[in-house]
Design an enzyme around this catalytic site. Structure first.
Site, PDB file in Angstrom:
ATOM      1  N   ALA A  50      -4.925   7.342 -28.452  1.00 50.10           N
ATOM      2  CA  ALA A  50      -4.080   7.450 -27.260  1.00 50.10           C
ATOM      3  C   ALA A  50      -4.841   7.040 -26.017  1.00 50.10           C
ATOM      4  O   ALA A  50      -4.251   6.505 -25.067  1.00 50.10           O
ATOM      5  CB  ALA A  50      -3.559   8.882 -27.122  1.00 50.10           C
TER       6      ALA A  50
ATOM      7  N   ARG B  14     -13.955   7.501 -47.585  1.00 50.43           N
ATOM      8  CA  ARG B  14     -14.520   6.355 -48.289  1.00 50.43           C
ATOM      9  C   ARG B  14     -15.911   6.007 -47.779  1.00 50.43           C
ATOM     10  O   ARG B  14     -16.787   5.642 -48.553  1.00 50.43           O
ATOM     11  CB  ARG B  14     -13.594   5.148 -48.141  1.00 50.43           C
ATOM     12  CG  ARG B  14     -12.259   5.307 -48.869  1.00 50.43           C
ATOM     13  CD  ARG B  14     -11.329   4.142 -48.586  1.00 50.43           C
ATOM     14  NE  ARG B  14     -11.909   2.885 -49.031  1.00 50.43           N
ATOM     15  CZ  ARG B  14     -11.397   1.679 -48.768  1.00 50.43           C
ATOM     16  NH1 ARG B  14     -10.300   1.588 -48.028  1.00 50.43           N
ATOM     17  NH2 ARG B  14     -11.977   0.587 -49.217  1.00 50.43           N
TER      18      ARG B  14
ATOM     19  N   ASP C  39      13.946   4.181 -27.907  1.00 50.26           N
ATOM     20  CA  ASP C  39      13.158   4.715 -29.021  1.00 50.26           C
ATOM     21  C   ASP C  39      14.091   5.150 -30.147  1.00 50.26           C
ATOM     22  O   ASP C  39      15.182   5.690 -29.895  1.00 50.26           O
ATOM     23  CB  ASP C  39      12.310   5.907 -28.573  1.00 50.26           C
ATOM     24  CG  ASP C  39      11.183   6.204 -29.550  1.00 50.26           C
ATOM     25  OD1 ASP C  39      10.028   5.845 -29.237  1.00 50.26           O
ATOM     26  OD2 ASP C  39      11.444   6.778 -30.620  1.00 50.26           O
TER      27      ASP C  39
ATOM     28  N   CYS D  21     -13.658  11.606 -20.827  1.00 49.66           N
ATOM     29  CA  CYS D  21     -14.547  12.199 -19.822  1.00 49.66           C
ATOM     30  C   CYS D  21     -15.858  12.632 -20.458  1.00 49.66           C
ATOM     31  O   CYS D  21     -16.834  11.887 -20.477  1.00 49.66           O
ATOM     32  CB  CYS D  21     -13.854  13.336 -19.093  1.00 49.66           C
ATOM     33  SG  CYS D  21     -13.163  14.627 -20.160  1.00 49.66           S
TER      34      CYS D  21
ATOM     35  N   CYS E  70      -8.922  17.139 -24.000  1.00 49.10           N
ATOM     36  CA  CYS E  70      -9.269  16.352 -25.195  1.00 49.10           C
ATOM     37  C   CYS E  70     -10.705  15.853 -25.137  1.00 49.10           C
ATOM     38  O   CYS E  70     -11.316  15.582 -26.179  1.00 49.10           O
ATOM     39  CB  CYS E  70      -8.310  15.173 -25.335  1.00 49.10           C
ATOM     40  SG  CYS E  70      -8.475  13.930 -24.022  1.00 49.10           S
TER      41      CYS E  70
ATOM     42  N   ALA F 256     -25.372  25.422 -27.929  1.00 49.34           N
ATOM     43  CA  ALA F 256     -24.654  26.553 -28.513  1.00 49.34           C
ATOM     44  C   ALA F 256     -23.556  26.066 -29.453  1.00 49.34           C
ATOM     45  O   ALA F 256     -22.902  25.058 -29.203  1.00 49.34           O
ATOM     46  CB  ALA F 256     -24.047  27.414 -27.414  1.00 49.34           C
TER      47      ALA F 256
ATOM     48  N   SER G  69     -18.149  20.306 -10.859  1.00 48.74           N
ATOM     49  CA  SER G  69     -19.052  19.184 -11.098  1.00 48.74           C
ATOM     50  C   SER G  69     -18.753  18.476 -12.415  1.00 48.74           C
ATOM     51  O   SER G  69     -18.574  19.105 -13.448  1.00 48.74           O
ATOM     52  CB  SER G  69     -20.499  19.690 -11.117  1.00 48.74           C
ATOM     53  OG  SER G  69     -21.380  18.640 -11.458  1.00 48.74           O
TER      54      SER G  69
ATOM     55  N   TYR H  52     -30.701  23.544 -19.141  1.00 49.61           N
ATOM     56  CA  TYR H  52     -31.467  22.694 -18.235  1.00 49.61           C
ATOM     57  C   TYR H  52     -32.666  23.481 -17.703  1.00 49.61           C
ATOM     58  O   TYR H  52     -32.845  24.661 -18.011  1.00 49.61           O
ATOM     59  CB  TYR H  52     -30.575  22.195 -17.102  1.00 49.61           C
ATOM     60  CG  TYR H  52     -29.442  21.298 -17.560  1.00 49.61           C
ATOM     61  CD1 TYR H  52     -29.676  20.211 -18.410  1.00 49.61           C
ATOM     62  CD2 TYR H  52     -28.130  21.531 -17.149  1.00 49.61           C
ATOM     63  CE1 TYR H  52     -28.640  19.390 -18.828  1.00 49.61           C
ATOM     64  CE2 TYR H  52     -27.086  20.702 -17.555  1.00 49.61           C
ATOM     65  CZ  TYR H  52     -27.340  19.639 -18.402  1.00 49.61           C
ATOM     66  OH  TYR H  52     -26.322  18.830 -18.814  1.00 49.61           O
TER      67      TYR H  52
END
Length: 678
Positions: free
Chosen positions: A664, A569, A408, A345, A341, A258, A29, A170
């Site tokens: 990214a 800063r 590159d 999502c 990461c 937690a 889920s 929940y």
């Protein structure tokens, strides 16, 4: 060796008596943010159908509330709402009749985002602004009746079953723990009474839906909270749930409040599967395990060990809808791996009403908006820069039939990901680089490394389009002494090109500043690669399983012999701009390693005495050996400007387009949309 020989457990069917799952892979889920949109069901149908075609055995939807006080926004309580859900179930079953889809019933209880939140007791969660209303006897009966009705409506809508979430803080889970259930009636007090709510709920749902409907209960196998459920209580509850007709027990490993990471990239793969394995031995019904299982070999190993009957992979199915199909066809190296990461999502989910997507796969949840159709007018395209933006553009454009070449100046592809992969806890970035390398190899994309291109060369080759993905240049602050020998670039530090002293100041507390601090303060093996080290660093006791699974003592964290000060800063709290679901883990990890964090700083100069600052109008000198500059970036656009001046067709993507705090997610998203349109 075929995939079915290589992964015999992952591809074996699972008999539930009245039905069977075609394999052991579950798309767990995840709330998508589409549930509440006017066209949300029209968009969720192709999203789920694409995962069904991708070969998964069972799907569980994002959380759906049984009533208004459940707090999700997305609700199922009427026949009209059930008709909307039928768009999803019909799309999935048409895509693959053998795929099962269950709807998760989620009553947020005290975490509901409204002032009508309810709970067994009026105990406010530390992550909620509101104190919930304590349910009276009639209120409890109403919540049970509404959840039973929700399950019946799900059955009417064509779902194969439901999952009841009984964890995470929940409503259902708050009945189980003394901290949140302070009642003295039949719904509180003894554990027998505290279990009454989930047991009565699932008993009545089974009675209402009949025997041929899948019931999954998600249990908090480890709350990750002091005062959470004991191991004996977890086992007792699971056994009693089995007795009242639950078909599958799904294990969860946290409450949202937690202070233990369970889903971030710093968590080892399959770190919690062993807990599920212990519970599985106590039951005769199947169990589901989850968290940081992102490749087929990891899933197979969990099943071989006997730690679960089903492996839940939620975010990996966002990252690659064809995860199981690629595995079945022996193309595991083409899987676009979830790197945990959370940026597109879970950060979107918990950041408030943002549509979910995926950093490495922007099509996730956007299947009706972003499609990679074959081009009717293939072009010859040069891509300058093999960082995330350039690679994503090459992937999409080549898939659409365009001829692309990549250039590159570096000796390897990856760009900024080559820095990220060196940070302890971010080793998963290697996977994304592996994926792009495989795409380049499979599609025979010309790749030219160690080459600095100029406009003359590009113009001479006559490309139809030049994609300038040249990235960024670290910004150099305009302060006295910035060229002093103490001052070094974050790139040189991460790459190990310069020595770092014992006393260090880091100028800049964005994501890069935090990464640099982690890099230079880390000692020993990365916890992301060792479950035992991870457990010690976060106070988890997998062996003895105390209440909630946590020891309650100060975690053991190994740190480098350095004094590090992280400077910002802005006057806002240091690290506030980090990811919603992972930022707190980075702040806490550095604090435990002794990193000092200071905000509201004005940089004055660097000299032999150290870094001169003004903090809250007070002049200070930090006596440091090294000043690491993490002061932002500027786009590298010179080549683009030159090409445009010559009348060439060129586009900027990624950091070269916008360099504000390396992102990214934005770079890959932008590149994918542009490549889909060319």
């Amino acid at each position: 060796m075929s995939a079915f020989e290589k992964y015999p457990n992952l591809f074996s069917p699972l008999d539930l008596g009245f039905t069977q799952l075609k394999n052991r892979a579950l798309m767990g889920s995840m709330h998508t943010g589409l549930e509440e949109l006017e066209d949300g069901f029209e968009r969720m149908a192709p999203y789920f159908a694409e995962r069904a075609r991708g070969g998964v055995g069972m799907i569980i939807t994002g959380g759906i509330s049984p009533n208004l006080e459940g707090g999700m926004g997305a609700k199922l309580s009427t026949r009209e709402e059930a008709a909307q859900h039928r768009l999803i179930t019909e799309a999935v079953h048409e895509a693959d009749p053998d795929v099962k889809i269950c709807m998760q019933i989620l009553h947020m209880g005290p975490l509901a985002r409204n002032k009508g939140a309810v709970a067994p007791s009026a105990v406010r969660s530390r992550i909620s602004p509101n104190t919930p209303h304590e349910l009276d006897e009639a209120g409890i009966e109403k919540q049970i009746a509404d959840m039973v009705n929700c399950a019946v409506r799900a059955q009417e809508a064509g779902y194969d079953g439901i999952e009841m979430i009984g964890s995470a803080g929940y409503l259902v889970s708050t009945f189980l723990v003394e901290k949140t259930n302070q009642r003295t009636d039949q719904w509180g007090g003894s554990y027998e009474n505290r279990m009454r709510f989930p047991l009565e709920l699932m008993r009545r749902i089974r009675e209402a839906v009949g025997q041929e409907f899948i019931l999954v209960f998600r249990i908090a196998a480890m709350d990750m909270l002091q005062g959470g459920m004991s191991w004996d209580e977890v086992v007792t509850l699971a056994k009693k749930l089995e007795a009242v007709g639950v078909n599958i027990i799904s294990t969860h490993f946290t409450w949202h409040e937690a202070a233990v990471p369970t889903i971030a990239t710093m968590v080892p793969r399959a770190a919690f599967a062993g807990v599920t394995g212990r519970l599985r031995k106590e039951l005769s019904i199947p169990t589901i395990t989850s968290n940081r299982i992102n490749m087929p070999d990891v899933a197979e190993a969990v099943l071989v060990k006997g730690d679960a009957d089903i492996v839940s992979m939620a975010r990996p199915m966002l990252a690659d809808a064809e995860f199981m199909r690629k595995t079945a066809e022996g193309r595991e190296d083409e899987i676009n791996t979830c790197i945990a990461c959370n940026q597109a999502c879970l950060d979107h989910t918990f950041g408030g009403h943002q549509e979910v997507s995926c950093l490495v796969n922007p099509r996730a949840c956007h299947e009706t908006k972003l499609n990679y159709v074959k081009s009717e007018n293939p072009k010859n395209i040069a891509i300058i820069g093999a960082g995330p933006a350039g690679l994503a553009y090459a992937d999409v454009a080549s898939k659409r039939g365009h001829s692309v070449s990549i250039y590159d100046a570096s000796s390897e592809i990856g760009g900024q990901f080559n820095l990220a992969k060196q940070i302890p806890g971010k080793e998963e970035f290697y996977e994304t680089i592996r994926y792009f390398n495989r795409i380049i190899e499979k599609r025979k994309i010309p790749l030219y490394l160690n080459i600095s291109v100029d406009k003359e060369m590009l113009l001479a080759k006559g490309y139809d389009e030049v994609i300038v993905a040249t990235g960024i240049t670290p910004r150099v602050p305009d302060i006295e002494g910035i060229t002093h020998e103490k001052a070094v670039s974050y790139i040189d530090v991460i790459n190990g090109a310069v020595p770092v002293g014992k006393k260090v100041a880091i100028m800049g507390a964005g994501g890069i500043g935090f990464d640099v601090a982690e890099k230079i303060m880390h000692a020993g093996k990365s916890a992301a690669l060792d479950i035992d080290i991870f457990a010690k660093e976060w106070g988890i006791d997998f062996e003895n399983h105390p209440r909630g699974g946590v020891t309650g003592v100060e975690p053991v964290v190994e740190a480098a012999d350095r004094e590090v000060t992280l400077l910002q800063r802005k006057s806002t709290p240091v690290g506030r701009g980090l990811g919603k679901t992972t930022g707190w883990t980075h702040r806490l990890a550095l604090a435990r390693r002794g990193v000092k964090m200071i905000n509201g700083v004005e940089y004055l100069k660097i000299d032999d005495d150290g870094l001169h600052l003004r903090i809250n109008d007070q002049y200070e000198i930090l006596d440091v050996d090294t000043v690491i500059i993490c002061a932002g970036q500027t786009p590298k656009r010179e080549l683009f400007d030159q090409l445009v001046k010559e009348g060439a067709s060129a586009q900027l993507v990624g950091g070269a387009y916008e360099a504000m705090e390396l992102d990214a997610k934005r770079a890959i998203n932008q590149a994918s949309y542009l490549a889909a349109a060319i």
